[in-house]
Design an enzyme around this catalytic site. Sequence first.
Site, PDB file in Angstrom:
ATOM      1  N   LYS A 123     -26.786  17.402  15.432  1.00 17.49           N
ATOM      2  CA  LYS A 123     -27.886  16.510  15.086  1.00 17.49           C
ATOM      3  C   LYS A 123     -27.447  15.162  14.525  1.00 17.49           C
ATOM      4  CE  LYS A 123     -28.570  18.622  10.537  1.00 17.49           C
ATOM      5  NZ  LYS A 123     -29.481  19.240   9.611  1.00 17.49           N
TER       6      LYS A 123
ATOM      7  N   ARG B  91       1.380  -5.775  -5.025  1.00 20.99           N
ATOM      8  CA  ARG B  91       1.420  -6.696  -3.890  1.00 20.99           C
ATOM      9  C   ARG B  91       1.898  -8.103  -4.249  1.00 20.99           C
ATOM     10  NH1 ARG B  91      -0.551  -4.504   0.696  1.00 20.99           N
ATOM     11  NH2 ARG B  91      -2.160  -2.900   0.570  1.00 20.99           N
TER      12      ARG B  91
ATOM     13  N   LYS C 189       8.092   0.775   5.647  1.00 24.36           N
ATOM     14  CA  LYS C 189       6.974   1.587   5.143  1.00 24.36           C
ATOM     15  C   LYS C 189       5.645   1.026   5.607  1.00 24.36           C
ATOM     16  CE  LYS C 189       4.408   0.014   2.624  1.00 24.36           C
ATOM     17  NZ  LYS C 189       3.496  -0.763   1.765  1.00 24.36           N
ATOM     18  N   THR C 190       4.718   1.812   5.978  1.00 30.45           N
ATOM     19  CA  THR C 190       3.286   1.508   6.079  1.00 30.45           C
ATOM     20  C   THR C 190       2.585   2.564   6.916  1.00 30.45           C
ATOM     21  OG1 THR C 190       1.518   0.003   6.688  1.00 30.45           O
ATOM     22  CG2 THR C 190       3.481  -0.178   8.034  1.00 30.45           C
TER      23      THR C 190
ATOM     24  N   GLU D 242     -10.295  -0.093  11.196  1.00 30.75           N
ATOM     25  CA  GLU D 242     -10.700  -0.953  10.090  1.00 30.75           C
ATOM     26  C   GLU D 242     -10.625  -2.456  10.414  1.00 30.75           C
ATOM     27  OE1 GLU D 242      -9.075  -0.248   5.931  1.00 30.75           O
ATOM     28  OE2 GLU D 242      -7.473  -1.455   6.757  1.00 30.75           O
TER      29      GLU D 242
ATOM     30  N   TYR E 127      -7.868   5.731   1.893  1.00 28.46           N
ATOM     31  CA  TYR E 127      -7.108   6.064   0.684  1.00 28.46           C
ATOM     32  C   TYR E 127      -6.778   7.563   0.629  1.00 28.46           C
ATOM     33  CZ  TYR E 127      -8.358   1.293  -0.323  1.00 28.46           C
ATOM     34  OH  TYR E 127      -8.481  -0.074  -0.220  1.00 28.46           O
ATOM     35  N   GLU E 128      -7.618   8.389   1.294  1.00 24.31           N
ATOM     36  CA  GLU E 128      -7.386   9.856   1.300  1.00 24.31           C
ATOM     37  C   GLU E 128      -6.030  10.227   1.876  1.00 24.31           C
ATOM     38  OE1 GLU E 128      -9.860   8.214   2.494  1.00 24.31           O
ATOM     39  OE2 GLU E 128     -11.766   9.142   1.986  1.00 24.31           O
ATOM     40  N   GLY E 129      -5.511   9.371   2.787  1.00 25.53           N
ATOM     41  CA  GLY E 129      -4.303   9.768   3.523  1.00 25.53           C
ATOM     42  C   GLY E 129      -3.040   9.098   3.019  1.00 25.53           C
TER      43      GLY E 129
ATOM     44  N   GLY F 218       0.822  -1.221   0.000  1.00 22.79           N
ATOM     45  CA  GLY F 218       0.000   0.000   0.000  1.00 22.79           C
ATOM     46  C   GLY F 218       0.848   1.259   0.000  1.00 22.79           C
TER      47      GLY F 218
ATOM     48  N   GLY G 170      -6.045   0.821   8.504  1.00 19.78           N
ATOM     49  CA  GLY G 170      -5.088   0.143   9.389  1.00 19.78           C
ATOM     50  C   GLY G 170      -5.564  -1.283   9.477  1.00 19.78           C
ATOM     51  N   ARG G 171      -4.964  -2.137   8.655  1.00 17.08           N
ATOM     52  CA  ARG G 171      -5.500  -3.477   8.446  1.00 17.08           C
ATOM     53  C   ARG G 171      -5.739  -4.258   9.743  1.00 17.08           C
ATOM     54  NH1 ARG G 171      -4.421  -5.920   3.891  1.00 17.08           N
ATOM     55  NH2 ARG G 171      -2.361  -5.028   3.695  1.00 17.08           N
TER      56      ARG G 171
ATOM     57  N   ASP H  16       5.169  -7.718   5.693  1.00 17.00           N
ATOM     58  CA  ASP H  16       5.188  -8.851   4.765  1.00 17.00           C
ATOM     59  C   ASP H  16       6.274  -8.685   3.702  1.00 17.00           C
ATOM     60  OD1 ASP H  16       3.080 -10.259   5.927  1.00 17.00           O
ATOM     61  OD2 ASP H  16       1.571  -9.122   4.822  1.00 17.00           O
TER      62      ASP H  16
ATOM     63  N   ASP I   6       0.031   2.044   8.425  1.00 14.41           N
ATOM     64  CA  ASP I   6      -0.594   1.349   9.551  1.00 14.41           C
ATOM     65  C   ASP I   6       0.175   1.492  10.869  1.00 14.41           C
ATOM     66  OD1 ASP I   6      -2.262   0.554   7.556  1.00 14.41           O
ATOM     67  OD2 ASP I   6      -1.946  -1.595   7.784  1.00 14.41           O
TER      68      ASP I   6
HETATM   69  P1  FBP Z   1       0.597  -1.989   3.620  1.00 10.61           P
HETATM   70  O1  FBP Z   1       0.535  -2.914   4.795  1.00 10.61           O
HETATM   71  O2  FBP Z   1       1.034  -2.653   2.386  1.00 10.61           O
HETATM   72  O3  FBP Z   1       1.385  -0.759   3.934  1.00 10.61           O
HETATM   73  O4  FBP Z   1      -0.874  -1.462   3.290  1.00 10.61           O
HETATM   74  C1  FBP Z   1      -1.650  -0.916   4.252  1.00 10.61           C
HETATM   75  C2  FBP Z   1      -3.069  -0.634   3.818  1.00 10.61           C
HETATM   76  O5  FBP Z   1      -3.228   0.732   3.533  1.00 10.61           O
HETATM   77  C3  FBP Z   1      -4.030  -1.086   4.915  1.00 10.61           C
HETATM   78  O6  FBP Z   1      -4.214  -0.085   5.874  1.00 10.61           O
HETATM   79  C4  FBP Z   1      -5.261  -1.421   4.132  1.00 10.61           C
HETATM   80  O7  FBP Z   1      -6.063  -2.369   4.804  1.00 10.61           O
HETATM   81  C5  FBP Z   1      -4.716  -1.988   2.862  1.00 10.61           C
HETATM   82  O8  FBP Z   1      -3.448  -1.379   2.678  1.00 10.61           O
HETATM   83  C6  FBP Z   1      -5.595  -1.736   1.667  1.00 10.61           C
HETATM   84  O9  FBP Z   1      -5.076  -2.418   0.589  1.00 10.61           O
HETATM   85  P2  FBP Z   1      -5.359  -2.075  -0.937  1.00 10.61           P
HETATM   86  O10 FBP Z   1      -4.532  -0.872  -1.263  1.00 10.61           O
HETATM   87  O11 FBP Z   1      -4.870  -3.274  -1.656  1.00 10.61           O
HETATM   88  O12 FBP Z   1      -6.814  -1.798  -1.071  1.00 10.61           O
END
Ligand code: FBP
Length: 547
Positions: free
Chosen positions: A238, A141, A198-199, A307, A420-422, A77, A247-248, A172, A201
Site C-alpha cells: 500500500k 572538516r 576514505k569515504t 542525495e 548517518y546510519e551507515g 565524514g 553520497g554527496r 578534498d 561515497d
Molecule cells: P566525506 O566526503 O568527507 O567522506 O563525507 C561524505 C558524506 O558522508 C557525504 O556523503 C555527505 O553528503 C556528507 O558527508 C555529510 O556531511 P556532514 O557529516 O558534515 O553532515
Amino acid sequence: MEISALQKERAGYQPKLPIALQGAVKVKEGAPTQSVDNQEDIKKLFPNTYGMPLVEFEPATEANNAKMNVGVILSGGQAPGGHNVISGLFDEIKKLNPENRLFGFLMGPGGLVDHKYMEITAENLQAYRNTGGFDMIGSGRTKLEKEEQFEKGLEIIRELDIKAIVIIGGDDSNTNACVLAEYYAAKKYGVQVIGCPKTIDGDLKNDQIETSFGFDTATKTYAELIGNIERDCNSARKYWHFIKLMGRSASHIALECALQTQPNICLVSEEVEAKDMSLNAIVEDIASTVAYRASQGNNFGVVLIPEGLIEFVPAIGRLIQELNDLLAAHGAEYLNLDKAAQREYILTHLSAENKATFETLPEGVARQLSLDRDPHGNVQVSLIETEKLISEMVGAKLAEWKKEGKYEGKFSALHHFFGYEGRCAAPSNFDADYCYALGSSAAQLIANGKTGYMAIVKNTTAGTDKWLAGGVPITMMMNMEKRNGEMKPVIRKALVELDGAPFKALVAQREKWAKETCYVYPGPIQYWGPSSVCDLTTKTLLLEQTK
Ligand code: FBP
C-alpha cells in the site's frame, strides 16, 4: 565504557594482511607518473612531489628498523574502518621499532593546527579495534590550506618529534595532504605526509585506487535496510517508499544498493545530467512507473534517490554554479542579511535564466542551495529533502493524470533518508582487512622515506593474501577545477561512468524491476560464517574489477 556482545567478540578479530606486509618489507618502484590532466599546471604547483613513481611492497629478508614517531588525523565524514587504519598503522610502526610512537590529532585537521592531540597506546587502542566510528580521536572538516596553519602544525610536529603525518580522508582532504606534503618538502623540513583513501561515497577511486574504505560497509548497511523495507512494502502492498541515499555528488551508493536489492526505480544523477533531464522529466518517468504498476493492481514500490541528484539536474547545476560564484564574491555582505533579504539579494543578482529556476523551487530547497557552503565549498546536499520534493511532485502529476482519466490508483508515499546510519557501522570483514592493510602500507611508505603518497591496496576481489599493497603519488590523481570561483589543483572525483559495468548492469535489468517485483533481501552484515556471505565484496567492485 560498557560494550556490546558483538563488540566483545569482534575485538578479537585479527585483520588479514597481504603477503608482502606480513613480514619484513622492501619497496619496488615503477616508472615516473604524471597527473591525470593539466600536467604543466600541476607540475608547476607541485615541483617537489610531481612525477614520483608508483610504489609496490614486496617481502624482504632484512627488516627495516626505522625509528619514527607518527601523527594521524581523521578528516571529513565518518567511514567504517577508520579505527582499523589506525590499528594497522600502530601495529606496523611498533613492528618496525617498539620505541616508535603514534599521536592522534583530535577532531580532524584542526587538531594539528591547535595542538590538540593524544598518544595512541596499545591499551587505549584495544577498545577501538574493528569498531566503526571515528570517536577514538574524532574528525572534522577544517581545511588545511594556509601557510600559517602549516607552520603552526610544524611547531607541534617538532615538539613531539614526529617524522610523518597520515591524513585519512576523502578527495578534498587528500588534496590538502598533497599541498601540505609539497609545502614541507619545499621548505626541506623533513616532515613526510601520507594520505589514506576514505569515504563511504565511493568517489575516491581511479586506476590505482580500487575503492575507498567504508563504501563496502555503508552500502551493505543501507542495502539491509532497503531490503527490509522492500519486504514490508511487498507484504502490505500500500505504500511507495522514497529513499534518499547519502553520497554527496556521485551516485555510487544508490547504484550499489540498487544492484544489491533490485528496487523498482533507482535514479542515477550522472545519467540525469548526461540526458539533460529536467526535474519534471524525472517526475514524469517515476509517475509513469507508478501508473503502470497501479494498472497491474500494484499500488506499491520502492524508489532510490541519490542525495546529490538536485545538483545534477542541469538547470539546477547551473544555478548552483552562479550561486557559488556569488557567495564567493559577496559572501560577507550576504551572510549578514536576514532570511527574506537574502532571498531578495539572490533574486536581484542572478541572471535571468537562473533566477527563473530559483523561483520554481520550493522555498526550503531554494534556501538550502543559497546557504553557506561547507569548508570545501560544497552544497550541504544531505540537508535537502529531495525525496519529499520528488514524491510531492509525483503525487501532483498523478493527480493531474487522474483528472485527465490517464491514471487510476492509490498513491501513498513514505520517506526515508539513509546516510548517518551507515557511516559508523562495525566494519565488514572487507573494510576491517582493507583498512588495516592501508594503515600498514602508510607506515611502510613513511619508513621508506616517501611523502605526497597515498597508501593503496589492490587486487581486492582476490583473497587477502593476494592483495597488493603500495603507494601512489597524490599528484598523479590531480587536475585543475574551479572551486569557490578560482581554478585549484584537486584530486579528480570519480563519478558513476555511464559506460561502466555497474551502471550497465542496472540498465540491463531496470525495466523488469520497474514492472515486476524482483526485490532481493541482503540481510545484515555477517562477521562470522560461510565465506560466501562474510567475505562478499560490493557488486560495484566485482563488476569493475572483473570486466
Ligand atoms: P566525506 O566526503 O568527507 O567522506 O563525507 C561524505 C558524506 O558522508 C557525504 O556523503 C555527505 O553528503 C556528507 O558527508 C555529510 O556531511 P556532514 O557529516 O558534515 O553532515
